[in-house]
Every structure is written in structure tokens, then in C-alpha cells.
Design an enzyme around this catalytic site. Structure first.
Site, short mmCIF file in Angstrom:
data_model
loop_
_atom_site.label_atom_id
_atom_site.label_comp_id
_atom_site.label_asym_id
_atom_site.label_seq_id
_atom_site.Cartn_x
_atom_site.Cartn_y
_atom_site.Cartn_z
N LYS A 34 0.78 -1.28 0.08
CA LYS A 34 0.03 0.09 -0.13
C LYS A 34 0.71 1.17 -0.04
CE LYS A 34 -0.68 0.34 4.92
NZ LYS A 34 -1.13 -0.71 6.01
N ARG A 129 -7.81 -0.99 16.71
CA ARG A 129 -8.16 -0.44 15.49
C ARG A 129 -9.19 -1.69 15.07
NH1 ARG A 129 -4.00 0.36 10.57
NH2 ARG A 129 -4.60 -1.58 10.00
#
Ligand code: PLP
Length: 355
Positions: A34, A129
């Protein structure tokens, strides 16, 4: 145009080194692309060096890599949006997941497409998260195992991202035990017991008992050669596989201190002249670069030349050249941190030059 200079050989060597370390610990590596925007040239180099699993957070990056002929197993590592599931089933072999509603829909779509989609179920181990709470794991797994079109490829956890919780012996041991319980309870083998990201490096190379954890998802180490906790360079890895280069477009002697009443800068931040620079006489050797915050966060740049970054606006980075002689048209080089690399890879105004 400013550019990123990308040394494929150094990236490959970082990956090979990481692979060797991981293999000695019986770990597999999922290479996370990413931060380089799923760049197909980079992905191909990694696959050639032996990478089998590529994880990316954006389905668009995965589609681009596949269209460019990158040959690997693709894992979507941001939990999928309900609105993109069709693309996920079509293009990703596996995905990280944390919502049963989404997993059920993936199952329905996989049946229609006549595909088997792998689920890596994320477990919350303290960083707050993504992930289900550990006490919901058994129940969720039992529901997933009943669904057709998908298979439970494994479980995963992610630390040191949102809250900054460090992977240590204790939370890794708990995670491994959760995986062990699931294997025992349901009589299954989890292909992926995925313990984390580049912040797990020190734990990986330590003598800590790794339990049945057998995979890490790694980006930062491969591209920057730094571990994920203190962002310290790891010895033996290249730290300059990717450098950033920008051009001087104005070069002048200007007063050391601004004239007039000082308020905030263009981004509403306290002016650097309120705290960092003193109100003194004289002239500074100052340059403007052809790049700004639209492309890169200047706080993530470390100058290779002996100059100092003062600040930046959308379109300019302002540099104190100190006593060095530079001219308009000269180039300045920088090391990048993760955030700077992410921005520059994503900006269409920054070229990517492979060497
Ligand atoms: C970004 C990301 C990674 C890779 O992190 P690095 O610090 O680049 O190694 C791993 N897992 C997940 C879920 C991520 O979002």
C-alpha cells in the site's frame, strides 16, 4: 517534476533478507504494497524474488497489479466496505475481515461467482483498530465455518497502528493461544496465524516463544529498512532504496526574520518564526522547491545534503541552504519516512524513476 528514485535491487535485497530471517523462524511473509500504491513494477520485482502473498489496503491497487500481470495471491488488508464486495470477490483471493455481516455477503457473492474466498478474521488485541473482541472469536468462527463459498484462511491481529500498542511476549502469547483454541475446538488448521506488521520485527528476531504464529504482513521493512516501533534502521537492510528528489525553483538571499505582524501560516499552524527561528538581523540563503504538501509531508523528509527544511505550503517547500552554494535548477535529495513515501507515491505530480 520532482521524483522518487526507486532502486529495485535494494528493495529486492531487503525482501530477501527479511525472507531469510522469517524462514529461520518458520514464518511466511505477506508483502504489503500500500505504501507504494501497489506499484506493479515493484510488485513484479518482489514476486520475482519469491514473494507469494501480496497484501494491499485498496482494491484498486490490487486490480491494477493483476491487470499488469503480477502473479501472486492477493489479500485485501483493509476490511472491505459493503459497497465494494463484488470487486473483492472478483479480484482478491483473501481479505482481512471483522464484520460477520460483510463475511456473509462475501459468502453469497462467492457462491454466485463460483469462487472460494479466503477470510482472515482479525482479532482485537489491544490497539483498538480493526478486529473482533477475543471473547467473540469462537462464536464468530463457528458461524464462518457454516458458510459456503468462503474458507477460514486464518486469524490475524494488528498492533502499533492506531493506539501505538507494542507487540510483546504477552499479547502475542495470548493471540497464539486464541489460535490454538480455535484449531482444537473446531479440528481445523489455520494457514495464517498472522501476528502483525513491521512493528513485530524485534519480537520476531527475539527468543520469545512464537507459539503457533506463522505469518507477518510487512511493508515498511521491505521499502525503508526500518522497524516499526522506533522507526530505527535495521542493520543489514538498505535504508536508501527509495529517495526523493526535488528541484530548486527560487534561490535568493532573504531576511532571516519576517517583516510585519505574524499570525498562523497557510495551514493554520503556528508560524515557525514564533518558536523555531529568532528575530535576528542578516540574510539567509533560502530556496524554494517545486513540491509541496499536496504531494508530500515535508516533516517526513530528511535532507541528504547539508540543508534544513524550514516549512512548506501546498506548492512549495522552503529550504535554508545554510552556507552552501546552490542555484536555480539544482536538485536536492532526501530520505523519506513512511508518511512521506505514501504521499509522494500517491501524488500524480511526483514521477517514479526506477534505477
Ligand atoms: C499497513 C498494514 C500492514 C503493514 O504495515 P508495515 O508497517 O508497512 O509493515 C500490515 N497489516 C495491516 C492490516 C496494515 O494495514
Amino acid at each position: 517534476m520532482p521524483y522518487l528514485e526507486i532502486n529495485l535491487k535494494k528493495i529486492e535485497q531487503n525482501f530477501l533478507r527479511l525472507k531469510k530471517v522469517s524462514e529461520s523462524k518458520k514464518f511466511s511473509v505477506m508483502g504489503i504494497t500500500k505504501v507504494v500504491l501497489g506499484n506493479p513494477t515493484i510488485a513484479k520485482a518482489l514476486v520475482k524474488a519469491g514473494l507469494k502473498y501480496i497484501g494491499d489496503s485498496r482494491i484498486g491497487n490490487i486490480i491494477r497489479m493483476k491487470k499488469s500481470g503480477v502473479n501472486a495471491q492477493f489479500v485485501l488488508i483493509r476490511v472491505p466496505s459493503l459497497s465494494e464486495l463484488q470487486l473483492v470477490i472478483k479480484h482478491a483471493d483473501m481479505s482481512l475481515n471483522s464484520e460477520l455481516e460483510v463475511i456473509k455477503k462475501l459468502s453469497e457473492l462467492a457462491i454466485i461467482e463460483n469462487k472460494k474466498h479466503g477470510i482472515i478474521l482479525m482479532v482485537e488485541m489491544g490497539d483498538l483498530r480493526e478486529g473482533i473482541m477475543p471473547d467473540k472469536l469462537e462464536e464468530t468462527v463457528s458461524q464462518i465455518l457454516r458458510l459456503k463459498g468462503i474458507e477460514l484462511a486464518g486469524i490475524g491481529t494488528n498492533l502499533k497502528c492506531f493506539a501505538g500498542v507494542i507487540p510483546d511476549e504477552e499479547n502475542m502469547k495470548s493471540f497464539s493461544e486464541l489460535a490454538q483454541n480455535i484449531q482444537k475446538k473446531f479440528g481445523i488448521t489455520l494457514n495464517f496465524v498472522s501476528g502483525g506488521n513491521s512493528a513485530n520485527y524485534n519480537w520476531l528476531v527475539s527468543n520469545a516463544d512464537k507459539g503457533i504464529i506463522n505469518n507477518l504482513r510487512i511493508g515498511t521493512i521491505i521499502f525503508l529498512g526500518i522497524e516499526g516501533i522506533d522507526e530505527k534502521p535495521i542493520p543489514g537492510y538498505h535504508h536508501d532504496a527509495i529517495t526523493f528528489v526535488a528541484e530548486i525553483i527560487e534561490c535568493k538571499k532573504k531576511p532571516r526574520y519576517p517583516k510585519g505582524t505574524i499570525t498562523t501560516n497557510a495551514f493554520g499552524e503556528t508560524s515557525i518564526f514564533k518558536d523555531k527561528y529568532e528575530d535576528i538581523e542578516g540574510l539567509r540563503n533560502q530556496a524554494l522547491l517545486n513540491v509541496g504538501r499536496q504531494d508530500i509531508n515535508e516533516r517526513g523528509l530528511i535532507p541528504i545534503d547539508d540543508v534544513e527544511i524550514m516549512s512548506a505550503s501546498s506548492d512549495y517547500i522552503v529550504i535554508d541552504l545554510k552556507d552552501n552554494e546552490f542555484n536555480v535548477g539544482d536538485k536536492l535529495r532526501f530520505h523519506v519516512n513512511y508518511e512521506a513515501l505514501l504521499g509522494a507515491m500517491t501524488s500524480p505530480f511526483v514521477s517514479k524513476v526506477f534505477i
